[in-house]
Design an enzyme around this catalytic site. Structure first.
Site, PDB file in Angstrom:
ATOM      1  CD  GLU A 226      -2.895  -1.186   2.346  1.00 57.14           C
ATOM      2  OE1 GLU A 226      -3.973  -1.788   2.223  1.00 57.14           O
ATOM      3  OE2 GLU A 226      -2.550  -0.609   3.407  1.00 57.14           O
TER       4      GLU A 226
ATOM      5  CD  GLU B 294      -3.817  -5.837   1.899  1.00 57.06           C
ATOM      6  OE1 GLU B 294      -4.644  -5.392   2.727  1.00 57.06           O
ATOM      7  OE2 GLU B 294      -2.626  -5.493   1.884  1.00 57.06           O
TER       8      GLU B 294
END
Length: 944
Positions: A464, A549
């Site tokens: 991320e 995810e």
């Protein structure tokens, strides 16, 4: 004489806190070697391992993963770094000959250390993810050698805010180290921040020339008929004279039954200057139609053994290096249809269904046995990719070895996370670690350590987040593709691909960039909470082509809760109803500490456990949680598969397992017992799969293979709670093309006259010619607006079963074949795929009121019959294996590999299972294989 080769130093280590040792490293390795005694502070050490692992091993601290015991352990933020600075000591023997050289190797230390060998000191530089090699040739003794290290924690261990948080106060990000150790929303803080000698320590003996970090690369031509193996190795001459030597490479393939075939043997002569290093590139080795390596579900994981040896003139063999290697080609592009990242293996697209991995154990108690189990579990779930999350480890070669064996592609991230490196709350440091050159050194060394594994699919800069600009640009340059892997052509003008640092795999700068999530780095992964199962199938559920995810619940079985928490942790959540009608779960303090994620999401999703009725106790709660687990994760994978290639190219679940006794997002718990979600995933991700689209109620066939399915049909049967079959239909299919989803027909039973509120649906995809079942999928369903509370009285149904068990023991391993047959009958049309058990196994002995047993000692065969007068589905059956000798409350033998579990059988149906496990050391009695289920609350023995 010391033999040429490596000796691992993994026993005989002792340790002590540095502040409790009164002598220095020189004294420890000369005049004052330590020993364990009642007067000393030295204790047996866990090497490889961490300081915390050593303290737990010696019961100097409580188990940090049990209950709230982690709160009783001093955190490094409170104690200071000296508290977790430890001495480690061992002895080793190594007698060398003239012109032999000895190196002491550390594959990883966290975070820095000083090494002493026989009184000689060496300073090891910082960094958790780098190898250290020390030439100890001139300081060895002919007999015993003394080795001591003082190991220091990371420089910036940070503090843990009262509210916890993602990576604590983010200070750990200033070092090149694992970031999860400051705690996350799925793990408690690791008090020593993983300080220790956490990976392999070894002594290597060579002649004058040693081999360093060979690089293996395969290229392919003529539709994979022609292949070349490219090999480059660094050769170091330790001697003071120019050395003539021959470098040999041998490629061996295992045929069967241990018979090996040498496919290539090539020798090349080289001259290495005195005390110099050269990079030697072999002439490419040609192969015709090599056996290719395929990911799980696409084919076999064929591996060749590559052996490189160097023979020095007038000395003999000087060094050798061996590596299993798979011929395969990985391509990765952004798909023009979905916008998601598309992977191809050996020219074939692969639909990614996998999950996120943190690490095997939070105290770094890593072992080959545990890695084997971890990775086989992933293969058993029919997954094909594991993502090594950036806040964890650069995984170890043993991890990759078993990914090679079982066919799991690996996405390996470097040590950057959004939370710690610039995007956290409060805002964290965007410049990453303080020492950028150290980060790059560790990254390059990691690439060299792992690059020869066929399972390694791609490098990613961070989770991320992207690395700081200078690091990111350096990684892009270092990990650029060789021209062949961009153009598919190999020109004589091109350098050999094996001279690149990697050159064969893509580097992606971050987990939400370039074909992952929205591709632009915005927070577009997730969600991470309980969902309505049908939502996974809706076109509006997730916008982008590849979700790195997406997660949900992860409650284990009740036995695990009792094994990992004291009785005060056995209370189930309170269910509080809000004004909006939604339920909020309020867990006890221990569950909250272990990061329990509720089965409700007020305002969005009604409590899915209460769909089955209010649980009465821990056992009831955990059983109902397993029902939800199975449905939740099967629907997740089925929903993604339903839109394979039209909307999605892949999905990775957050997350597959926990490195501690956490209660959030897992397919198996830290004790290695599978949850029902494991088998829901296994069903949904099988290469050829029949499924019900829970949004459209169309029956679908998902064919992820490269072969067309023909001469197949689908049998759909509905069973009610009275054991009747009100709906039965066979769908004839002409074909199911490769890599396609075929929508067959609408399942119309819910629209029929007077459908049952709760019912079971069994789908079977089979070949018409021989009735062989290709895919079987069992659902329990309710009509819109209803729930599953009618299943509660169904528990009283006494459904008869007949279980046949045949066991074979090889060493300490048990291999069982078990057949379970629902012997109840119902009025229905002839079942074209029905299997009948026809064995007559003789005399019966009564064991329980419902259970009778017979056995044939000559055949190792055992039969158990559960009596019952009711007809119906034997619902949600579960095997478990137990130690009959243990006095512990938890009698389970773990791990166990089941070919399937948490299964149901309709009347007249039988299924066969394989169960494999190792008996505990010293166990004299046979283990007990138990079976229990929704209709069988008291588990009963089927073996042992």
């Amino acid at each position: 004489m010391a033999e040429i080769g490596k000796t691992v130093l993994d026993f005989g280590w002792i340790a002590a806190r540095s502040t409790e040792v009164d002598v220095n490293g020189v004294q420890l390795t000369t005049t004052n070697p330590p020993a364990i005694s009642s007067e000393s502070r030295w204790m047996e050490a866990a090497v490889p391992g961490t300081v915390l692992g050593t303290l737990v091993k010696n019961k100097a601290i409580p188990d940090p993963f049990y209950g709230l015991e982690n709160e009783a352990i001093t955190d490094i933020a409170d104690s200071g770094r000296d508290y977790y600075t430890f001495w480690f000591f061992t002895k080793f023997q190594c007698q060398r000959l003239l012109n032999q050289y000895v190196h002491l190797n550390f594959r990883a230390i966290n975070y820095s250390a000083q090494v002493f060998v026989n009184g000689h000191k060496t300073e090891l530089p910082k960094g958790m993810f780098r190898r250290h090699t020390l030439d100890v040739t001139d300081i060895l003794h002919p007999e015993s050698n003394l080795l001591a290290l003082i190991v220091h924690p990371p420089d910036h261990p940070g503090t843990i805010p009262p509210e916890g948080g993602q990576g604590g106060d983010h200070e750990i990000g200033k070092d090149v180290a694992a970031q999860y150790v400051q705690g996350w929303d799925w793990i408690c803080p690791i008090r020593d921040r993983n300080t220790g000698i956490w990976d392999e320590v070894s002594i290597s003996v060579t002649g004058p020339v040693r081999i360093i970090d060979p690089h293996l690369v395969s290229t392919f031509f003529d539709d994979y008929k022609r292949a070349y193996l490219h090999v480059t190795a660094e050769l170091e001459n330790k001697s003071t004279w120019n050395t003539e030597c021959s470098v040999n490479i041998q490629i061996t393939a295992e045929l069967e039954n241990g018979v090996c075939l040498v496919e290539h043997l090539q020798t090349e002569n080289v001259l290495i200057p005195a005390q110099g290093r050269i990079q030697h590139t072999f002439k490419p080795l040609y192969f015709y139609k090599p056996e290719l390596w395929w990911p799980n579900g696409m084919g076999k994981q064929n591996l060749y053994d590559i052996l490189i040896t160097v023979v020095v003139n007038e000395f003999g063999e000087s060094d050798s290096w061996m590596q299993p290697f798979g011929f395969r080609k990985i391509e990765s592009v952004i798909d023009s249809v979905t916008g998601g990242r598309l992977f191809k293996i050996n020219g074939e697209p692969i639909f990614i269904r996998g999950g996120n991995w943190i690490l095997s154990d939070g105290l770094l108690r890593l072992s080959k046995e545990r890695y084997r189990t971890d990775i086989k579990f992933h293969a058993d779930m029919n997954m094909n990719m594991i993502r090594c999350w950036g806040g964890g480890l650069a995984e170890r070669p043993e991890f990759y070895h078993f990914c090679d064996i079982y066919g799991l592609l690996v996405w390996q991230e470097f040590w950057i996370t959004g939370d710690v490196d610039g995007r956290g709350v409060p805002v964290s440091n965007p410049n990453g670690p303080l020492d950028h050159e150290l980060f790059l050194l560790c990254a390059r060394d990691t690439v060299k350590l792992l690059r020869n594994h066929p399972s390694l699919a791609l490098w990613v800069g961070g989770n991320e987040q992207v690395p700081p600009k200078d690091i990111n640009e350096a990684l892009k340059q270092d990990l650029r593709l060789h021209s062949y892997f961009e153009t598919q052509l190999l020109s004589d003008k091109d350098s050999d691909p094996s001279v690149y640092l990697d050159g064969t795999r893509v580097y992606i700068q971050g987990s939400m960039w370039d074909g992952f999530a929205d591709g632009k780095g915005n927070f577009t992964d997730g969600p991470y909470e309980i969902q309505y199962p049908e939502d996974f199938f809706k076109d509006t559920y997730y916008k982008y082509g590849f979700n790195p995810e997406v997660g949900s619940v992860g409650m284990p079985v009740a036995e695990t809760i009792r094994a990992t928490m004291p009785p005060e942790g056995w209370t189930i959540p309170l269910f509080k109803k809000g004004l909006d009608g939604f339920i909020k779960e309020v867990p006890n303090r221990m569950w909250d500490y272990h990061k329990y994620i509720p089965y409700s999401n007020p305002g969005k999703v009604h409590d899915q456990i209460l769909m089955y009725g209010t649980p009465e106790n821990l056992d009831d709660f955990c059983l109902k949680a397993q029902l939800v687990n199975y449905i939740q994760y099967r629907a997740l994978f089925e929903g993604w598969s339903s839109q394979m290639w039209t909307k999605y190219t892949g999905v990775l679940i957050w997350k597959n397992q926990n490195p501690w006794t956490g209660l959030r997002g897992q397919f198996y718990d830290h004790l290695l017992d599978q949850t029902a979600s494991f088998y829901g995933c296994r069903s949904a991700a099988e290469p050829v799969h029949v499924q019900l689209n829970l949004a459209s109620y169309f029956v679908e066939v998902v064919n992820t293979t490269s072969k067309e399915l023909s001469d197949v049909a689908i049998e759909a049967s509905v069973w009610d709670l009275d054991g009747n079959c009100p709906y039965y239909k066979v769908f004839k299919i002409v074909s199911a093309p490769p890599k396609k989803v075929v929508k067959i027909s609408e399942f119309k039973y819910p629209k029929a006259a007077n459908p049952k509120h709760v019912y079971f649906l069994l789908l079977k995809l089979y070949t018409v010619s021989d009735k062989a079942v290709i895919s079987r999928n069992f659902y329990w369903l309710h009509l819109p607006g209803k729930n599953y509370t009618l299943l509660e009285p169904y528990r009283k149904k006494q459904i008869p079963l007949k279980i046949t068990c045949n066991a074979v023991m090889v060493g300490s391993r048990y291999e069982l074949e078990v057949n379970v047959h629902n012997t109840s009958r119902a009025n229905l049309a002839k079942n074209v795929v029905q299997e009948d058990e026809k064995r007559d196994l003789g005399l019966l002995q009564k064991l329980f009121s419902r259970c009778v047993v017979s056995a044939d000692s000559n055949r190792g065969l055992k039969v158990v019959e559960m009596k019952g007068s009711d007809s119906g589905v034997a619902f949600f059956l579960r095997f478990s294996v137990h130690n009959a000798e243990t006095e512990k409350q938890d009698t389970r033998i773990l791990p166990v590999h089941y070919s399937d579990n948490y299964f149901s059988l309709v009347p007249g149906e039988s299924m066969s299972f394989k169960i494999s496990f190792a008996a505990p050391t010293g166990m004299k009695k046979s283990p007990r294989v138990m079976l229990q289920g929704w209709n069988y609350p008291d588990r009963f023995s089927v073996f042992g």
